[in-house]
Write a protein that holds these residues in place. Sequence first.
Motif, PDB file in Angstrom:
ATOM      1  N   VAL A 121      29.947  26.860  18.931  1.00 45.35           N
ATOM      2  CA  VAL A 121      31.304  26.426  19.062  1.00 45.35           C
ATOM      3  C   VAL A 121      31.514  26.604  17.368  1.00 45.35           C
ATOM      4  CG1 VAL A 121      32.993  25.022  19.175  1.00 45.35           C
ATOM      5  CG2 VAL A 121      31.385  24.969  20.970  1.00 45.35           C
ATOM      6  N   LEU A 122      32.410  27.689  17.145  1.00 48.47           N
ATOM      7  CA  LEU A 122      32.860  27.768  15.640  1.00 48.47           C
ATOM      8  C   LEU A 122      31.788  27.865  14.616  1.00 48.47           C
ATOM      9  CD1 LEU A 122      35.863  25.282  15.643  1.00 48.47           C
ATOM     10  CD2 LEU A 122      35.912  27.682  16.203  1.00 48.47           C
ATOM     11  N   GLY A 123      30.743  28.330  15.116  1.00 45.16           N
ATOM     12  CA  GLY A 123      29.719  28.905  14.095  1.00 45.16           C
ATOM     13  C   GLY A 123      28.365  29.127  14.797  1.00 45.16           C
ATOM     14  N   ASP A 124      27.183  29.420  14.237  1.00 46.47           N
ATOM     15  CA  ASP A 124      26.083  29.941  14.577  1.00 46.47           C
ATOM     16  C   ASP A 124      25.537  29.201  15.762  1.00 46.47           C
ATOM     17  OD1 ASP A 124      26.275  31.766  12.597  1.00 46.47           O
ATOM     18  OD2 ASP A 124      24.859  30.790  11.259  1.00 46.47           O
ATOM     19  N   VAL A 125      24.883  29.735  16.595  1.00 48.10           N
ATOM     20  CA  VAL A 125      24.121  29.039  17.653  1.00 48.10           C
ATOM     21  C   VAL A 125      22.758  28.294  17.164  1.00 48.10           C
ATOM     22  CG1 VAL A 125      22.732  29.239  19.905  1.00 48.10           C
ATOM     23  CG2 VAL A 125      25.042  30.599  19.544  1.00 48.10           C
ATOM     24  N   ARG A 126      22.678  27.127  17.448  1.00 43.96           N
ATOM     25  CA  ARG A 126      21.578  26.217  17.087  1.00 43.96           C
ATOM     26  C   ARG A 126      21.072  25.605  18.165  1.00 43.96           C
ATOM     27  NH1 ARG A 126      24.819  25.566  12.415  1.00 43.96           N
ATOM     28  NH2 ARG A 126      23.921  26.637  10.653  1.00 43.96           N
ATOM     29  N   PRO A 127      20.062  26.184  19.086  1.00 39.54           N
ATOM     30  CA  PRO A 127      19.623  25.883  20.365  1.00 39.54           C
ATOM     31  C   PRO A 127      19.179  24.307  20.363  1.00 39.54           C
ATOM     32  CG  PRO A 127      18.882  27.818  20.113  1.00 39.54           C
ATOM     33  CD  PRO A 127      19.417  27.559  18.757  1.00 39.54           C
TER      34      PRO A 127
END
Length: 154
Positions: A121-127
């Motif tokens: 959400v509003l940025g990079d995916v960080r699982p």
Amino acid sequence: MNGWLVGGIAGAAAVGVLLPLQALINARLAQETTGALFASFISFGVGTLMLALALLVTRTPLPDLRTLSAQPAWVWTGGLIGALYVLCATLLVPRLGAAGLVCLVVAGQMIGSLLFDHFGVLGDVRPVDAWRVLGAVLVAVGVVLVLRPVQAPA
């Protein structure tokens, strides 16, 4: 570690120390005046005046109306979320105490942050991984310990 990072960490910690104080001050203003909504309004009003002064002093250029009107509607919700936080903190700190309020806010931030990161959400995916979940669980345990009923001495 570079100086900017150290300064940023110290600044974040200092702001963290001040947030419960802000809630306590606003709660006192609410008690002494007409309530939490008024106290929250005053808090935002004073903050707005201080930011306006900072913009003037730093001569920060303001965007033109075209730039502002081209923004998606959701960019304006940041102020709404801030106002909701201040109002809730003002209402709840007398009932939960500063530590209880902050613990619940941090727990909510942890859950929200993990979800926002995981879905990008509003940025990079960080699982989300096991370590991050463990960290969130430890925060939750901390919340329970801080909010546990205080036992009267025997």
